[in-house]
Scaffold this active site. Structure first.
Site, PDB file in Angstrom:
ATOM      1  NE  ARG A 152      -5.795   1.310 -12.532  1.00 42.54           N
ATOM      2  CZ  ARG A 152      -5.812   0.429 -11.528  1.00 42.54           C
ATOM      3  NH1 ARG A 152      -6.922   0.228 -10.851  1.00 42.54           N
ATOM      4  NH2 ARG A 152      -4.736  -0.258 -11.240  1.00 42.54           N
ATOM      5  CE  LYS A 203      -9.160  -4.467  -4.094  1.00 42.75           C
ATOM      6  NZ  LYS A 203      -8.001  -4.061  -4.397  1.00 42.75           N
ATOM      7  NE  ARG A 227      -2.274  -5.488  -2.777  1.00 47.16           N
ATOM      8  CZ  ARG A 227      -2.699  -4.314  -3.246  1.00 47.16           C
ATOM      9  NH1 ARG A 227      -3.001  -3.332  -2.449  1.00 47.16           N
ATOM     10  NH2 ARG A 227      -2.821  -4.137  -4.542  1.00 47.16           N
ATOM     11  NE  ARG A 278      -0.755  -3.915 -10.005  1.00 42.95           N
ATOM     12  CZ  ARG A 278      -1.398  -2.990 -10.740  1.00 42.95           C
ATOM     13  NH1 ARG A 278      -0.887  -2.598 -11.898  1.00 42.95           N
ATOM     14  NH2 ARG A 278      -2.508  -2.481 -10.313  1.00 42.95           N
ATOM     15  NE  ARG A 285      -1.421   2.297  -9.938  1.00 46.07           N
ATOM     16  CZ  ARG A 285      -2.074   1.421  -9.183  1.00 46.07           C
ATOM     17  NH1 ARG A 285      -3.278   1.717  -8.727  1.00 46.07           N
ATOM     18  NH2 ARG A 285      -1.534   0.263  -8.890  1.00 46.07           N
TER      19      ARG A 285
HETATM   20  P1  AMP Z   1      -2.786  -0.700  -5.660  1.00 50.57           P
HETATM   21  O1  AMP Z   1      -2.809   0.788  -5.866  1.00 50.57           O
HETATM   22  O2  AMP Z   1      -3.704  -1.137  -4.558  1.00 50.57           O
HETATM   23  O3  AMP Z   1      -3.021  -1.455  -6.946  1.00 50.57           O
HETATM   24  O4  AMP Z   1      -1.305  -1.055  -5.177  1.00 50.57           O
HETATM   25  C1  AMP Z   1      -0.181  -0.819  -6.010  1.00 50.57           C
HETATM   26  C2  AMP Z   1       1.032  -1.554  -5.474  1.00 50.57           C
HETATM   27  O5  AMP Z   1       1.361  -1.048  -4.166  1.00 50.57           O
HETATM   28  C3  AMP Z   1       0.858  -3.049  -5.284  1.00 50.57           C
HETATM   29  O6  AMP Z   1       1.075  -3.785  -6.473  1.00 50.57           O
HETATM   30  C4  AMP Z   1       1.945  -3.337  -4.223  1.00 50.57           C
HETATM   31  O7  AMP Z   1       3.219  -3.361  -4.804  1.00 50.57           O
HETATM   32  C5  AMP Z   1       1.857  -2.094  -3.341  1.00 50.57           C
HETATM   33  N1  AMP Z   1       0.906  -2.294  -2.218  1.00 50.57           N
HETATM   34  C6  AMP Z   1      -0.314  -1.722  -2.050  1.00 50.57           C
HETATM   35  N2  AMP Z   1      -0.901  -2.151  -0.923  1.00 50.57           N
HETATM   36  C7  AMP Z   1      -0.038  -3.019  -0.348  1.00 50.57           C
HETATM   37  C8  AMP Z   1      -0.061  -3.828   0.828  1.00 50.57           C
HETATM   38  N3  AMP Z   1      -1.118  -3.852   1.645  1.00 50.57           N
HETATM   39  N4  AMP Z   1       1.035  -4.592   1.090  1.00 50.57           N
HETATM   40  C9  AMP Z   1       2.107  -4.591   0.299  1.00 50.57           C
HETATM   41  N5  AMP Z   1       2.189  -3.896  -0.833  1.00 50.57           N
HETATM   42  C10 AMP Z   1       1.134  -3.099  -1.172  1.00 50.57           C
END
Ligand code: AMP
Length: 218
Positions: free
Chosen positions: A132, A15, A90, A176, A165
């Site tokens: 990654r 994504k 989400r 996750r 990360r």
């Molecule tokens: P991502 O970079 O999209 O993989 O997000 C990393 C982490 O940020 C996720 O595992 C969540 O802990 C938090 N996170 C990102 N987007 C959201 C969201 N819309 N709602 C709640 N937590 C989020």
């Protein structure tokens, strides 16, 4: 017409890469909640500290916190022609919140709202996550196995150092995925019922997925 895109799909489904490309293609802002939350953490704010405690466990950050960040961001001037929203909503609660925010911001405006589901076999994704890396300066995403840099540890685009990360380790990755299946996957049906969901076959190379994406967003 204002263009609003949201994206569903498991962690590391591609994504981030595709939505950044789509943002450039349509000249729309790429609004990525994961990056916004990581910036909040880096700022050292109270909200950042709260967010970190959830992100480190692979759980969703509380809806009030992420909702506040998203509402502020979508209200900014550069979102007036639309946005590419990556990582939000989400959960059903967040999807309802987005509907409410859009109602407020889009009053009397013609809107094209599309939800795109990255449909992919999950078995390959843990390996993608642990390999990654991203550039600490420009954010470009790489993968040690599938998209390595030309010079090890150095960004091809800007020469910045590559970082991993903190939540891209195997244990947090599994958490996750659990969170994704429990909270986010039900949104596929949620948007299907509204007749706005488009299915994107997300396996294959970045170029192949990009071509398919361009076909469906036309
Ligand atoms: P991502 O970079 O999209 O993989 O997000 C990393 C982490 O940020 C996720 O595992 C969540 O802990 C938090 N996170 C990102 N987007 C959201 C969201 N819309 N709602 C709640 N937590 C989020």
């Amino acid at each position: 017409m204002k263009k609003e895109f949201i994206f569903l799909g498991p962690p590391a489904c591609g994504k981030g890469t595709q939505t950044s490309m789509l943002a450039k293609h349509f000249n729309l802002p790429h609004v990525d909640t994961g990056s916004l939350l990581r910036a909040e953490i880096a700022s050292g704010s109270e909200n950042g500290k709260i967010a970190k405690s959830f992100i480190d466990k692979g759980q969703l950050v509380p809806v009030w916190l992420v909702g506040e960040i998203i509402k502020n961001r979508l209200s900014m001037d550069d979102c007036k022609n639309g946005y590419i929203l990556d990582g939000f909503p989400r959960s059903e609660e967040q999807a309802d919140m987005l509907t409410k925010i859009n109602k407020e911001l889009d009053d009397g405006i013609d809107v094209d709202f599309q939800a795109i589901y990255f449909d992919i076999d999950e078995s390959v994704l843990i390996s993608r996550i642990v390999n990654r890396r991203s550039c600490k300066d420009c954010g470009e995403i790489y993968n040690l196995k599938y998209k390595p840099t030309k010079v090890e540890g150095v960004c091809d685009l800007c020469g910045g150092a590559l970082i991993q990360r903190k939540d891209d380790n195997e244990e947090t990755a599994h958490a996750r995925f659990d969170t994704y299946f429990k909270e986010t996957a039900p949104l596929i049906e949620y948007y299907q019922k509204q007749g706005v969901l488009k299915d994107l076959k997300a396996d294959g190379s970045i170029k192949e997925v990009w071509q398919r994406l361009l076909e469906i967003v036309k």
